[in-house]
Scaffold this motif. Structure first.
Motif, PDB file in Angstrom:
ATOM      1  N   ARG B 127       0.841  -1.207   0.000  1.00 32.05           N
ATOM      2  CA  ARG B 127       0.000   0.000   0.000  1.00 32.05           C
ATOM      3  C   ARG B 127       0.875   1.255   0.000  1.00 32.05           C
ATOM      4  O   ARG B 127       0.589   2.241  -0.681  1.00 32.05           O
ATOM      5  CB  ARG B 127      -0.900   0.018   1.232  1.00 32.05           C
ATOM      6  N   TYR B 287      -4.419   9.647   7.288  1.00 28.31           N
ATOM      7  CA  TYR B 287      -5.477   8.791   7.843  1.00 28.31           C
ATOM      8  C   TYR B 287      -6.537   8.495   6.778  1.00 28.31           C
ATOM      9  O   TYR B 287      -6.982   7.349   6.621  1.00 28.31           O
ATOM     10  CB  TYR B 287      -6.100   9.488   9.060  1.00 28.31           C
ATOM     11  N   ALA B 290      -5.109   6.015   4.412  1.00 30.18           N
ATOM     12  CA  ALA B 290      -5.007   4.670   5.003  1.00 30.18           C
ATOM     13  C   ALA B 290      -6.374   3.996   5.053  1.00 30.18           C
ATOM     14  O   ALA B 290      -6.474   2.774   4.908  1.00 30.18           O
ATOM     15  CB  ALA B 290      -4.402   4.775   6.400  1.00 30.18           C
ATOM     16  N   ARG B 294      -7.060   0.181   0.450  1.00 29.84           N
ATOM     17  CA  ARG B 294      -7.069  -1.178   0.989  1.00 29.84           C
ATOM     18  C   ARG B 294      -7.392  -2.137  -0.141  1.00 29.84           C
ATOM     19  O   ARG B 294      -8.190  -1.810  -1.021  1.00 29.84           O
ATOM     20  CB  ARG B 294      -8.132  -1.312   2.075  1.00 29.84           C
TER      21      ARG B 294
END
Lengths: 265, 300
Positions: B127, B287, B290, B294
């Motif tokens: 990622r 954030y 993140a 995914r």
């Protein structure tokens, strides 16, 4: 209308519009609470007149130039564009409903949402900005120019929603990327004070500014670049804005009548 | 071979190096961007200001050119000082914002909208590498627009003025380099975060401008209503301007910042607050990234 109101009011995409509308109210409530707390001991640090000018500045520079503009952009340009993104516009087009009515229904739903959000925000912000003055603020509202000012600000808010709403509804229908016309309109509206008086009149903000009850002094060094133009009287500004919005809506309805949707494009 | 024997078998051949893998995303992205005529024109046009600056530096150090133009005392007209370099950085940084809002939204959102992220992450590609790869597109382009021309102009001025000028004004070089990187990182993170969360590209681009201009307006409202200057914490250009002032001039400053990145006199905030606000913004962007970047999305 019912469907549209439900969609627009509770839209997940539109969470930021609530922020735009409620932000100034949070600030004025904070101002009220802080000043009320400080005022108990030392007296007020400023006058009602100063707060009135501060509100006028907030209304002109935040609500009209940013909050309502971007809010209307979010609400109205999404009315058709969001349906295209979610591939649901053809359901509307297949129903036995005239396209003109569809445009009018979507516009009215958007307008109600915009007026409820921004109108209530303006009213609440105005009522709370001077609340810490107590009885003298109530007196200013009921017996002074307060109520008249509040009415004028609310009217300007409604007209701004009507005007910008029509512009963005049309751009949402005509352009694949409505942000480009929105950016052009935004730059044009913000350049308004510095334009020659003839060009000033080809904008929404000029008529809205003419209806504002309190004039905001422009700080240096920009004040030297400002070109003065006679404000438009009420009886010209209000029907003028409404007429322009109606023309844009009629054009949007005519466009919708011949619109075909292909999601693969 | 029987069909039932055709089960999953991992790839057993040689892998390309990690750096080569990282370069795959920018390589394809640059190919895509290269096809945009508007972008190419905009990128080339962004060098007009540095070219004018180079011309000014050259003319100032060339007596015959001054004589040819019939100009006396031109060296005093436009001084090559902190304002000159800060203005260059400010102007180029504003163009970088336009570039980021044009390119940024198209980097991540198509992968998310078409559920293509798992195709990347199914390969030997993490990622972090995905985000770095996407970010490098913005970092490279914005570097070419901001600190690279700035440093070249610094070198040109040093060469024409005499090499001793460079160590005396090393702070300018540090200001251009680090100041540009602060801005570039903020823009890149914000563009990627908005691109990940707003799937409609035009809306993400618009929101990028909204974050800058509406937040600045909101900060001005806070300042006006509360009679304070803490509202500037919402104003990203003010925060970056404060950092630049320190980088270019140190604690004692003679100017109030660069064009578009001004710090009004008497409204200065403590520098650590500005850094903290910028760090908080970067943290929020990380954030947001993140949460969205995914391989598999859990739908409740």
């Amino acid at each position: 209308m019912r469907l549209e109101l439900k969609k627009t009011f509770l839209s997940k995409r539109g969470w930021w519009i609530y922020f735009l509308a409620l932000g100034p109210v949070a600030i004025t409530v904070l101002h009220w609470l802080v000043e009320a707390r400080l005022g108990r001991g030392a007296g007020n640090r400023h006058s009602i007149g100063e707060d009135s000018i501060i509100f006028a500045g907030m209304f002109l520079f935040y609500y009209l130039r940013a909050g309502i503009f971007f809010g209307a952009m979010g609400i109205f340009s999404n009315l058709f564009r969001a349906e295209m993104l979610e591939k649901t516009l053809h359901y509307y087009f297949l129903t036995p409903l005239r396209r003109e009515l569809l445009v009018a229904g979507k516009y009215l739903a958007g307008l109600i949402v915009a007026v409820v959000l921004f109108g209530s925000s303006v009213v609440l912000a105005f009522l709370t900005i001077g609340r810490h003055f107590g009885a003298s603020w109530t007196d200013y509202l009921l017996h002074g120019p307060g109520l008249h000012q509040l009415g004028a600000y609310f009217l300007v808010t409604v007209l701004a929603c009507v005007g910008y709403g029509a512009v963005f509804l049309l751009s949402g229908l005509l352009f694949k990327n409505p942000m480009i016309p929105a950016a052009v309109v935004w730059v044009w509206e913000n350049l308004n004070p510095f334009l020659p008086s003839l060009l000033k009149k080809i904008s929404v903000i000029f008529y809205l500014k003419s209806l504002c009850p309190v004039e905001v002094p422009i700080p240096p060094p920009f004040n030297v670049m400002v070109v003065d133009a006679d404000p438009t009287p009420f009886w010209v500004a209000t029907p003028g804005l409404l007429a322009i919005s109606l023309i844009l809506l009629v054009y949007a309805a005519a466009t919708a009548r011949t619109t075909e949707i292909s999601y693969s494009d | 071979m029987a069909v039932y024997k055709k089960t999953y078998r991992p790839y057993e051949g040689a892998l390309t190096g990690p750096l080569a893998r990282l370069w795959v995303i920018p390589r394809y992205a640059f190919e895509d961007l290269h096809r945009s005529r508007f972008l190419n024109t905009f990128f080339i046009a962004s060098y007009i200001y540095p070219l004018i600056c180079a011309l000014i530096i050259y003319v100032q150090h060339n007596a015959s050119a001054l004589g040819l133009l019939g100009v006396r005392g031109a060296d005093r007209l436009i001084a090559i000082n902190v304002v000159f370099f800060m203005s260059l950085l400010g102007w180029q940084s504003m163009l970088a914002l336009f570039l980021a809002s044009f390119i940024g939204p198209g980097l991540v959102s198509p992968d998310l909208a078409n559920n293509a992220l798992s195709l990347y992450l199914a390969r030997p590609f993490s990622r972090v590498e995905y985000v770095l790869g996407k970010m490098s597109v913005l970092l490279i382009l914005m570097s070419l627009m901001t600190w690279v021309p700035g440093m070249l102009l610094f070198l040109l001025q040093g060469y024409l003025e005499g090499w001793s000028w460079m160590p005396d004004h090393a702070r300018f070089a540090a200001g251009i380099f680090f100041g540009a990187w602060v801005w570039i990182l903020i823009l890149a993170l914000l563009a990627l975060a908005l691109s990940a969360w707003v799937k409609w590209k035009p809306a993400a681009g618009g929101l990028m401008f909204g974050v800058f201009f509406v937040a600045a307006g909101f900060g001005a409202v806070v300042n006006g209503v509360e009679r304070t200057s803490w509202g500037h914490l919402f104003n990203i250009s003010y925060l970056v301007g404060s950092v630049w002032l320190r980088l270019f001039e140190g604690a004692e400053h003679s100017t109030n910042g660069a064009v578009f990145f001004r710090v009004p006199e008497g409204e200065e905030l403590p520098l650590w607050c500005c850094w903290l606000a910028l760090a908080a913004l970067c943290g929020v962007c990380l954030y947001m990234l993140a949460r969205k970047i995914r391989g598999a999305e859990v739908v409740r």
